[in-house]
Write a protein that holds these residues in place. Sequence first.
Motif, PDB file in Angstrom:
ATOM      1  N   GLY A 174     -55.443 -25.689  41.860  1.00 37.46           N
ATOM      2  CA  GLY A 174     -55.214 -26.371  40.596  1.00 37.46           C
ATOM      3  C   GLY A 174     -53.732 -26.475  40.304  1.00 37.46           C
ATOM      4  N   PRO A 175     -53.381 -27.262  39.282  1.00 38.39           N
ATOM      5  CA  PRO A 175     -51.970 -27.424  38.923  1.00 38.39           C
ATOM      6  C   PRO A 175     -51.428 -26.179  38.230  1.00 38.39           C
ATOM      7  CG  PRO A 175     -53.362 -28.610  37.399  1.00 38.39           C
ATOM      8  CD  PRO A 175     -54.269 -28.071  38.462  1.00 38.39           C
ATOM      9  N   LYS A 176     -50.103 -26.108  38.116  1.00 35.67           N
ATOM     10  CA  LYS A 176     -49.482 -24.991  37.411  1.00 35.67           C
ATOM     11  C   LYS A 176     -49.743 -25.120  35.921  1.00 35.67           C
ATOM     12  CE  LYS A 176     -45.885 -23.671  40.606  1.00 35.67           C
ATOM     13  NZ  LYS A 176     -44.467 -23.393  40.777  1.00 35.67           N
ATOM     14  N   ARG A 231     -47.833 -24.307  30.264  1.00 37.87           N
ATOM     15  CA  ARG A 231     -47.096 -23.470  29.303  1.00 37.87           C
ATOM     16  C   ARG A 231     -46.132 -22.511  30.008  1.00 37.87           C
ATOM     17  NH1 ARG A 231     -48.246 -18.859  25.373  1.00 37.87           N
ATOM     18  NH2 ARG A 231     -46.985 -19.469  23.591  1.00 37.87           N
ATOM     19  N   CYS A 232     -46.632 -21.713  30.954  1.00 35.99           N
ATOM     20  CA  CYS A 232     -45.765 -20.731  31.627  1.00 35.99           C
ATOM     21  C   CYS A 232     -45.172 -21.270  32.927  1.00 35.99           C
ATOM     22  CB  CYS A 232     -46.513 -19.435  31.892  1.00 35.99           C
ATOM     23  SG  CYS A 232     -47.817 -19.562  33.150  1.00 35.99           S
ATOM     24  N   HIS A 233     -45.788 -22.292  33.480  1.00 33.59           N
ATOM     25  CA  HIS A 233     -45.324 -22.951  34.707  1.00 33.59           C
ATOM     26  C   HIS A 233     -45.297 -22.028  35.924  1.00 33.59           C
ATOM     27  CE1 HIS A 233     -44.240 -26.285  32.131  1.00 33.59           C
ATOM     28  NE2 HIS A 233     -43.537 -25.452  31.383  1.00 33.59           N
ATOM     29  N   THR A 234     -46.038 -20.927  35.886  1.00 36.57           N
ATOM     30  CA  THR A 234     -46.048 -20.016  37.032  1.00 36.57           C
ATOM     31  C   THR A 234     -47.426 -19.877  37.668  1.00 36.57           C
ATOM     32  OG1 THR A 234     -46.345 -18.116  35.566  1.00 36.57           O
ATOM     33  CG2 THR A 234     -44.098 -18.641  36.207  1.00 36.57           C
ATOM     34  N   ARG A 235     -48.462 -19.745  36.848  1.00 35.13           N
ATOM     35  CA  ARG A 235     -49.817 -19.553  37.377  1.00 35.13           C
ATOM     36  C   ARG A 235     -50.499 -20.891  37.621  1.00 35.13           C
ATOM     37  NH1 ARG A 235     -49.396 -16.531  32.811  1.00 35.13           N
ATOM     38  NH2 ARG A 235     -49.064 -14.325  33.130  1.00 35.13           N
ATOM     39  N   ARG A 236     -51.260 -20.966  38.698  1.00 35.23           N
ATOM     40  CA  ARG A 236     -52.070 -22.153  38.955  1.00 35.23           C
ATOM     41  C   ARG A 236     -53.429 -21.950  38.299  1.00 35.23           C
ATOM     42  NH1 ARG A 236     -49.918 -25.883  42.048  1.00 35.23           N
ATOM     43  NH2 ARG A 236     -48.108 -25.321  43.271  1.00 35.23           N
ATOM     44  N   THR A 237     -53.970 -23.019  37.749  1.00 32.60           N
ATOM     45  CA  THR A 237     -55.215 -22.878  37.004  1.00 32.60           C
ATOM     46  C   THR A 237     -56.019 -24.167  37.016  1.00 32.60           C
ATOM     47  OG1 THR A 237     -56.164 -22.276  34.858  1.00 32.60           O
ATOM     48  CG2 THR A 237     -54.119 -23.529  34.810  1.00 32.60           C
ATOM     49  N   ARG A 238     -57.301 -24.020  36.909  1.00 31.20           N
ATOM     50  CA  ARG A 238     -58.184 -25.167  36.693  1.00 31.20           C
ATOM     51  C   ARG A 238     -58.708 -25.148  35.253  1.00 31.20           C
ATOM     52  NH1 ARG A 238     -59.038 -27.921  41.101  1.00 31.20           N
ATOM     53  NH2 ARG A 238     -58.865 -26.973  43.137  1.00 31.20           N
ATOM     54  N   GLU A 280     -54.858 -29.715  28.191  1.00 32.89           N
ATOM     55  CA  GLU A 280     -53.779 -29.336  29.108  1.00 32.89           C
ATOM     56  C   GLU A 280     -54.299 -28.306  30.093  1.00 32.89           C
ATOM     57  OE1 GLU A 280     -49.710 -28.682  27.563  1.00 32.89           O
ATOM     58  OE2 GLU A 280     -50.716 -28.707  25.610  1.00 32.89           O
ATOM     59  N   ASN A 281     -53.615 -28.193  31.215  1.00 35.93           N
ATOM     60  CA  ASN A 281     -53.902 -27.128  32.177  1.00 35.93           C
ATOM     61  C   ASN A 281     -53.190 -25.878  31.682  1.00 35.93           C
ATOM     62  OD1 ASN A 281     -55.397 -28.644  34.137  1.00 35.93           O
ATOM     63  ND2 ASN A 281     -53.476 -29.686  34.583  1.00 35.93           N
ATOM     64  N   ILE A 282     -53.973 -24.952  31.148  1.00 36.29           N
ATOM     65  CA  ILE A 282     -53.430 -23.719  30.580  1.00 36.29           C
ATOM     66  C   ILE A 282     -54.137 -22.543  31.239  1.00 36.29           C
ATOM     67  CG2 ILE A 282     -53.131 -22.356  28.471  1.00 36.29           C
ATOM     68  CD1 ILE A 282     -51.556 -24.843  28.194  1.00 36.29           C
ATOM     69  N   CYS A 283     -53.367 -21.593  31.778  1.00 33.74           N
ATOM     70  CA  CYS A 283     -53.975 -20.407  32.386  1.00 33.74           C
ATOM     71  C   CYS A 283     -54.579 -19.532  31.282  1.00 33.74           C
ATOM     72  CB  CYS A 283     -52.948 -19.641  33.213  1.00 33.74           C
ATOM     73  SG  CYS A 283     -51.590 -18.932  32.263  1.00 33.74           S
ATOM     74  N   LEU A 284     -55.483 -18.654  31.656  1.00 33.69           N
ATOM     75  CA  LEU A 284     -56.178 -17.828  30.658  1.00 33.69           C
ATOM     76  C   LEU A 284     -55.248 -16.916  29.860  1.00 33.69           C
ATOM     77  CD1 LEU A 284     -59.513 -17.083  32.514  1.00 33.69           C
ATOM     78  CD2 LEU A 284     -59.116 -18.664  30.637  1.00 33.69           C
ATOM     79  N   PRO A 285     -54.243 -16.270  30.489  1.00 33.42           N
ATOM     80  CA  PRO A 285     -53.327 -15.455  29.661  1.00 33.42           C
ATOM     81  C   PRO A 285     -52.580 -16.293  28.618  1.00 33.42           C
ATOM     82  CG  PRO A 285     -53.144 -14.805  31.950  1.00 33.42           C
ATOM     83  CD  PRO A 285     -53.990 -16.042  31.920  1.00 33.42           C
ATOM     84  N   CYS A 286     -52.151 -17.504  28.985  1.00 30.73           N
ATOM     85  CA  CYS A 286     -51.465 -18.371  28.019  1.00 30.73           C
ATOM     86  C   CYS A 286     -52.429 -18.860  26.947  1.00 30.73           C
ATOM     87  CB  CYS A 286     -50.800 -19.550  28.727  1.00 30.73           C
ATOM     88  SG  CYS A 286     -49.307 -19.079  29.646  1.00 30.73           S
ATOM     89  N   GLN A 287     -53.666 -19.124  27.314  1.00 30.32           N
ATOM     90  CA  GLN A 287     -54.666 -19.548  26.336  1.00 30.32           C
ATOM     91  C   GLN A 287     -54.912 -18.426  25.328  1.00 30.32           C
ATOM     92  OE1 GLN A 287     -58.402 -21.135  27.818  1.00 30.32           O
ATOM     93  NE2 GLN A 287     -59.423 -20.696  25.896  1.00 30.32           N
TER      94      GLN A 287
END
Length: 113
Positions: free
Chosen positions: A10-12, A15-22, A28-35
């Motif tokens: 998945g894309p980065k 928000r943090c631009h470090t973790r890849r996430t679906r 938006e593509n937001i990883c769970l910690p950022c969510q």
Amino acid sequence: MSSLMTKIFGPKCSRCHTRRTRNRFRDENICLPCQTQLEAEAEPRMTCPKCGASMTKQIQQSVVYDKCPTCGGVWLDQQELESLAAMAAVSGQASGQAAGVILGMSMPPRHHS
């Protein structure tokens, strides 16, 4: 290589631009910690029931809780308490001890006289 990583993982996170996430959150593509952080920031701030100070949102192990910066008091909602109890059951620890460990609190041992 980057397009292959995007296809597989998945894309980065936007928000943090470090973790890849679906994971998708607010279109938006937001990883769970950022969510979790965004959801915590959206919650209203509590007033400490003990000293009246404005409590801050803290996140540990994806559990959002309120902590008083003045007296150190902690407030757990029902869902937060249930999440900690579930983690305690999985780890095999007593729920109070697990809550302290998860929330980073030092809990002195109890001695019976």
